[in-house]
Write a protein that holds these residues in place. Structure first.
Motif, PDB file in Angstrom:
ATOM      1  N   CYS A   1       0.900  -1.087   0.094  1.00 35.70           N
ATOM      2  CA  CYS A   1      -0.014   0.071  -0.364  1.00 35.70           C
ATOM      3  C   CYS A   1       0.731   1.257   0.069  1.00 35.70           C
ATOM      4  O   CYS A   1       1.955   1.490   0.691  1.00 35.70           O
ATOM      5  CB  CYS A   1      -0.718  -0.028   1.355  1.00 35.70           C
TER       6      CYS A   1
ATOM      7  N   CYS B   1       0.214   3.163   3.703  1.00 33.87           N
ATOM      8  CA  CYS B   1       0.480   2.776   4.973  1.00 33.87           C
ATOM      9  C   CYS B   1       1.653   1.749   5.036  1.00 33.87           C
ATOM     10  O   CYS B   1       2.042   1.376   5.966  1.00 33.87           O
ATOM     11  CB  CYS B   1      -0.649   2.269   5.847  1.00 33.87           C
TER      12      CYS B   1
ATOM     13  N   CYS C   1      -6.621  -1.884   0.393  1.00 28.04           N
ATOM     14  CA  CYS C   1      -5.522  -2.168   1.542  1.00 28.04           C
ATOM     15  C   CYS C   1      -6.437  -2.796   2.648  1.00 28.04           C
ATOM     16  O   CYS C   1      -7.530  -2.177   2.920  1.00 28.04           O
ATOM     17  CB  CYS C   1      -4.908  -0.709   1.991  1.00 28.04           C
TER      18      CYS C   1
ATOM     19  N   ASN D   1      -5.645  -2.856   5.873  1.00 34.14           N
ATOM     20  CA  ASN D   1      -5.356  -2.318   7.148  1.00 34.14           C
ATOM     21  C   ASN D   1      -6.367  -1.489   7.516  1.00 34.14           C
ATOM     22  O   ASN D   1      -6.804  -0.267   6.874  1.00 34.14           O
ATOM     23  CB  ASN D   1      -4.131  -1.370   6.896  1.00 34.14           C
TER      24      ASN D   1
ATOM     25  N   CYS E   1      -6.061   2.536   7.766  1.00 36.80           N
ATOM     26  CA  CYS E   1      -5.809   3.034   6.498  1.00 36.80           C
ATOM     27  C   CYS E   1      -6.703   3.509   5.709  1.00 36.80           C
ATOM     28  O   CYS E   1      -7.798   2.845   5.387  1.00 36.80           O
ATOM     29  CB  CYS E   1      -4.642   2.205   5.586  1.00 36.80           C
TER      30      CYS E   1
HETATM   31 ZN   LIG Z   1      -2.905   1.122   3.574  1.00 38.22          ZN
END
Ligand SMILES: [Zn+2]
Lengths: 141, 396
Positions: free
Chosen positions: A20, A23, A35, A37, A40
């Protein structure tokens, strides 16, 4: 089947993941949509090569023939196949893979170094299905 | 205490390889649970089924299938798929309906007729399914993952194959006392050691088999239970159904890789530990208060891992706890007094419900020769594919 999961030949063979741009989270198998996360907002996911070497997190083997969709020739006796979970330090990820043929659990210890090499999953006359294998470093065969 | 529901009835179809359909197992278990509750099927306002696969579209079925077999009576219906946690999440759905006032009495049913040998994914080329991929690309069966966990414990904590075998010895001794168990024979450590290696270091007798079976519960509101004269029923106080927290850094079935911790530090608790933690938080009860636990011993080594994830001992101390006899009958915290999956085998949608059946019988003092003395508080724990996991806490 696993398009874009690896690239190259011989010593240049590497697994491919994505990272990504916001992040820096790494994904394997590659994540191309979003992504994952949760903290994020999400950014571009760029393809990156993963480290070629890592340390054995754990290992085991398959003493019985796995069922389909694993492809084996039922006419041939089953040869136990070794599986290794490998910790890649830079990516802080554990990636499971088969060991190169001939490597058994007796050849492995947790923490030992292995490297990724190309291998053949199976061939069906028309197509050769390439895959990745883990091989203890210092072993050439 | 608010948030509790009563367990009015528990029932099972004995587990084994019976060669019949899952509907029959589920209906038998349901009728047993209704009889145990002293209720008629017509008294049930809602039925929740834990899903299984029926050959042919649409495949995943449960709640309505059992309702039809019991006789359509207009009950509310739901079906739940959560892999191995399906049964516990069916309990969660039933509990939520009761607490929301949508139903007074809910019947929860799970049953399956499992395939022989390894579990395998559904057919077709399905590269968007991680379960299909791990078989297709790696030939990685469930036992190979159990083998990885077992070998890792040996390397990190010093567990031995003998420790693993002792889990089977313990659980088979309990299964021998359980009329619903598939395996009713005590197993010795020598027999474990003499069985074939399936996925190094685990042997055939370290790994649970696939089975047919069914289990059911009748749950109700506390008010309904009181009206029916059940003044001190077994109560469910918590059902956790949490997902993992990113990054999940323990290689989980059916994944080929973990999440990367390159960008985000992992939380202190692993996914398995967070399943129990959520139940403890919700119940206001800690591991020190437990009388017994029922955990998914898909492999002997995995049972030791659960000891740590439930907080019964510190990290790496699972084998020590076992060696001390703490988790055996008569020990400080008996685990898998039912005989566990080691004695039952896997009937996926039923097994998390079966765990709650065992807690119910134990907390009532109805567990016969398996009875844990003065049992007051019990927990179950399970984990399934794709980030499903649940723990149920029951009290008396
Ligand atoms: Zn990310």
């Amino acid at each position: 089947m696993v398009t874009g999961w690896f690239t190259g030949d011989g010593d240049d063979f590497t697994l491919l993941g994505t990272r990504c741009s916001v992040c820096a989270s790494v994904f394997f198998p590659r994540e191309d949509a979003h992504c994952r996360n949760p903290g994020c907002a999400g950014g571009e996911l760029a393809e990156i090569p993963l480290s070629r070497r890592g340390r054995v997190w754990s290992y085991t083997d398959s003493r019985y023939r796995p069922p389909s969709p694993y492809v084996t020739d039922p006419e041939l006796p089953w040869e136990p196949c070794t599986l290794i979970a490998v910790e890649l330090a830079a990516e802080r990820i554990v990636v499971l893979g088969q060991a190169v043929p001939g490597v058994t659990v007796a050849d492995l210890t947790v923490g030992a170094e292995v490297e990724v090499v190309p291998g053949v999953l199976h061939e069906d006359g028309e197509t050769v299905f390439t895959t990745w294998r883990w091989r203890p470093t210092g072993v050439t065969a | 205490m608010t948030g509790e529901v009563a367990v009015l009835g528990a029932g099972m179809h004995p587990w084994g390889k019976w060669g019949r359909g899952f509907v029959e197992y589920g209906v038998t278990a349901a009728r047993a649970a209704l009889a145990d509750a002293g209720l008629e099927w017509r008294d049930v306002g809602s039925i929740v089924g834990a899903d299984t696969v029926r050959g042919g579209y649409p495949g995943y079925v449960a709640g309505a299938t059992f309702a039809k077999a019991l006789g359509w009576q207009g009950a509310r219906v739901a079906s739940v798929y959560a892999a191995c946690a399906s049964g516990a999440q069916a309990v969660a759905a039933a509990r939520a309906q009761i607490l929301a006032g949508l139903a007074d009495v809910v019947l929860v049913v799970g049953a399956d007729a499992a395939p022989k040998g390894f579990f395998r994914p559904a057919g077709g080329d399905r590269p968007d399914d991680p379960d299909w991929l791990r078989f297709r690309v790696l030939g990685a069966t469930n036992p190979t993952y159990f083998g990885l966990y077992a070998r890792r414990r040996m390397a990190v904590h010093g567990d031995t194959s003998e420790d693993f075998a002792q889990v089977k010895v313990k659980n088979s001794a309990m299964g021998a006392l359980n009329p619903n168990a598939r395996y009713r024979k005590r197993v010795t450590a020598d027999e474990v050691a003499a069985s074939a290696v399936v996925a190094d270091p685990l042997r055939l007798l370290d790994i649970c088999a696939t089975s047919d079976g069914g289990a059911a519960l009748v749950l109700s509101s506390m008010e309904f239970a009181r009206r029916r004269g059940a003044t001190a029923p077994v109560r469910i106080r918590a059902v956790s159904t949490v997902t993992p927290t990113y990054p999940n850094t323990v290689l989980d079935l059916p994944d080929i890789a973990t999440d990367s911790a390159a960008a985000v530090e992992p939380t202190e608790r692993t996914f398995r530990a967070s399943i129990a933690h959520a139940a403890y938080q919700e119940a206001g009860i800690g591991p020190e208060d437990l009388s017994l636990a029922e955990v998914y011993d898909l492999s002997t080594a995995l049972e030791l891992q659960w000891y740590e994830d439930l907080g019964l001992c510190g990290e790496g101390e699972g084998a020590k706890l076992l060696r001390e006899g703490a988790t055996a009958a008569g020990g400080r915290i008996p685990v898998n007094m039912s005989g566990g999956l080691a004695s039952f085998g896997e009937a996926v949608p039923a097994q998390a419900i079966a765990q709650v059946c065992e807690l119910t019988w134990q907390l009532r003092g109805d567990a016969g020769q398996r009875q844990v003395e003065h049992a007051r508080v019990g927990i179950t724990a399970n984990q399934g594919l794709f980030g499903h996991g649940s723990a149920v806490m029951a009290v008396r």
